[in-house]
Write a protein that holds these residues in place. Structure first.
Motif, short mmCIF file in Angstrom:
data_model
loop_
_atom_site.label_atom_id
_atom_site.label_comp_id
_atom_site.label_asym_id
_atom_site.label_seq_id
_atom_site.Cartn_x
_atom_site.Cartn_y
_atom_site.Cartn_z
N GLU A 254 -6.15 0.94 7.32
CA GLU A 254 -6.97 -0.06 6.65
C GLU A 254 -6.75 -1.48 7.14
O GLU A 254 -7.62 -2.34 6.95
N LEU A 255 -5.60 -1.74 7.76
CA LEU A 255 -5.32 -3.09 8.24
C LEU A 255 -5.09 -3.15 9.74
O LEU A 255 -4.63 -4.16 10.26
N GLY A 256 -5.41 -2.05 10.44
CA GLY A 256 -5.24 -2.04 11.89
C GLY A 256 -3.79 -2.21 12.33
O GLY A 256 -3.53 -2.74 13.42
N ALA A 257 -2.85 -1.76 11.51
CA ALA A 257 -1.43 -1.87 11.85
C ALA A 257 -1.04 -0.82 12.87
O ALA A 257 -1.78 0.15 13.11
N ASP A 258 0.14 -0.99 13.48
CA ASP A 258 0.61 -0.02 14.47
C ASP A 258 2.01 0.49 14.13
O ASP A 258 2.87 0.64 14.99
N TYR B 29 -0.02 -0.04 -3.96
CA TYR B 29 -0.71 0.32 -2.72
C TYR B 29 -0.32 1.70 -2.19
O TYR B 29 -0.84 2.12 -1.17
N PHE B 30 0.55 2.39 -2.89
CA PHE B 30 0.80 3.80 -2.56
C PHE B 30 -0.47 4.64 -2.73
O PHE B 30 -0.64 5.66 -2.07
N TYR B 31 -1.36 4.21 -3.65
CA TYR B 31 -2.34 5.14 -4.20
C TYR B 31 -3.70 5.07 -3.54
O TYR B 31 -4.72 4.80 -4.20
N ASP B 32 -3.74 5.38 -2.24
CA ASP B 32 -5.02 5.74 -1.63
C ASP B 32 -5.25 7.22 -1.91
O ASP B 32 -4.50 7.84 -2.67
N ASP B 33 -6.28 7.82 -1.33
CA ASP B 33 -6.57 9.23 -1.62
C ASP B 33 -5.38 10.13 -1.29
O ASP B 33 -4.99 10.99 -2.08
N ALA B 34 -4.79 9.91 -0.11
CA ALA B 34 -3.66 10.74 0.30
C ALA B 34 -2.46 10.49 -0.61
O ALA B 34 -1.74 11.43 -0.99
N GLY B 35 -2.23 9.24 -0.97
CA GLY B 35 -1.12 8.91 -1.84
C GLY B 35 -1.26 9.54 -3.22
O GLY B 35 -0.27 10.00 -3.81
N CYS B 36 -2.48 9.57 -3.74
CA CYS B 36 -2.72 10.21 -5.04
C CYS B 36 -2.38 11.69 -4.99
O CYS B 36 -1.74 12.24 -5.90
N LEU C 41 2.72 3.37 5.10
CA LEU C 41 2.57 2.84 6.46
C LEU C 41 1.31 3.38 7.12
O LEU C 41 0.60 2.66 7.83
N GLU C 42 1.02 4.65 6.90
CA GLU C 42 -0.20 5.24 7.44
C GLU C 42 -1.43 4.55 6.86
O GLU C 42 -2.42 4.32 7.57
N ARG C 43 -1.37 4.20 5.59
CA ARG C 43 -2.49 3.49 5.00
C ARG C 43 -2.70 2.13 5.66
O ARG C 43 -3.84 1.73 5.95
#
Length: 313
Positions: A224-228, A34-41, A218-220
């Protein structure tokens, strides 16, 4: 030839299910995929350019230097399959030398994969390229209908196998065995055990890129999950555990805090860690034993500066 991109949907909401389960566990953990969203890539590509992180450069130098021997050991192949292909840069050495008719690449980050894979079909006009946006760790067998007949080479570089504990690595390699088919082969690269200070520096680069990569998780979750999550309340922490033979990467809570994720509340104690990644290091004989248990027989090996590439059939 042709370029095909397929986004293969998961059969469940993997991110939500895995994150909520991991945060409810003790100790807390989230799978590194789950590191690999666009920013993580983008951040991972930047990690590979840091002076302390020599793994990728060492592997590519070894591949380039020994490519005639590697190609001779592999022999003719019809299709190269690369799980976790990312930016699709490493496979070009093999394409230039082996001249397969098909390439199948897969990665959990579908859009970046498509953007990286499409130019291959233009640069290699006799090559049919299929890009599969998929969680191959969970749904590897879903790739089978997209594999052409003929002799296959599975290519798994970058010591990605090190992200899995030994039992999980064995299970994944066994699934690779089925994907390759009876006449298929596996070309795999992995990091070797070496000076702990050198390993420690690779995951704690002076520019802080690895720290940003870790915190981006954490930013992801916020996006994507409405976390704070407040990232300033966590610190990147990575170290080499020599008795376990692995790098351990964590996010450490700097304060006592509650965090809401997908409508659920999770408590972090001061100093509590969220485990985000293992990166196992091997001796060559250790890795060969794991691969043998998974049904592979080693046929060749190349080593340079603390990194190894092995070929299996």
């Amino acid at each position: 030839m042709a370029f095909i991109f397929k986004n293969l949907p998961a059969d469940r909401d993997d991110l939500r299910v895995d994150v909520l389960s991991g945060l409810a566990s003790s100790p807390k953990s989230i799978p590194p995929k789950y590191f690999y969203d666009d920013a993580g890539c983008r951040l991972f590509e930047a990690i590979c350019r840091q002076p302390e992180y020599v793994l990728c450069r060492t592997e590519q130098a070894l591949m380039a230097a020994r490519m005639p021997d590697i190609a001779a050991a592999i022999g003719p192949v019809d299709c190269i399959v690369e799980p976790g292909a990312g930016e699709c840069a490493k496979v070009r050495l093999l394409l230039d030398t082996l001249h397969p008719t098909h390439l199948v690449v897969m990665d959990i980050a579908g859009a970046p994969l498509a953007a990286a894979a499409e130019p291959l079909s233009r640069d290699y006009p006799d090559l049919a390229v299929t890009a599969l946006g998929m969680d191959f760790i969970h749904d590897l067998e879903a790739a089978m209908p997209y594999l052409p007949a003929g002799r296959r080479l599975l290519y798994y570089p970058g010591s990605s196998i090190g992200n899995f504990p030994p039992d999980a690595a064995t299970a994944l390699l066994a699934r690779f065995r089925l994907l390759a088919g009876a006449e298929g082969q596996l070309l795999i690269g992995f990091d070797l055990k070496k000076d702990p200070q050198r390993l420690h520096a690779a995951y704690n680069d002076a520019a802080g890129v690895t720290a940003a990569f870790n915190l981006n998780l954490l930013e992801r979750l916020n996006r994507e999950l409405g976390a704070d999550f407040v990232t300033a309340r966590f610190r990147h922490y990575a170290f080499y555990n020599p008795s376990a033979g692995r790098i351990e990467m964590h996010l450490v809570s700097l304060v006592e805090q509650d965090v809401n994720v997908a409508g659920q509340c999770f408590h972090f104690a001061l100093g509590e860690t969220l485990h985000t990644e293992y990166s196992y290091k091997f001796r060559c004989d250790e890795f060969s034993a794991i691969a043998k248990t998974a049904g592979w027989q080693r046929s060749a090996e190349w080593e340079h500066d603390g990194f190894a590439i092995q070929l299996y059939g």
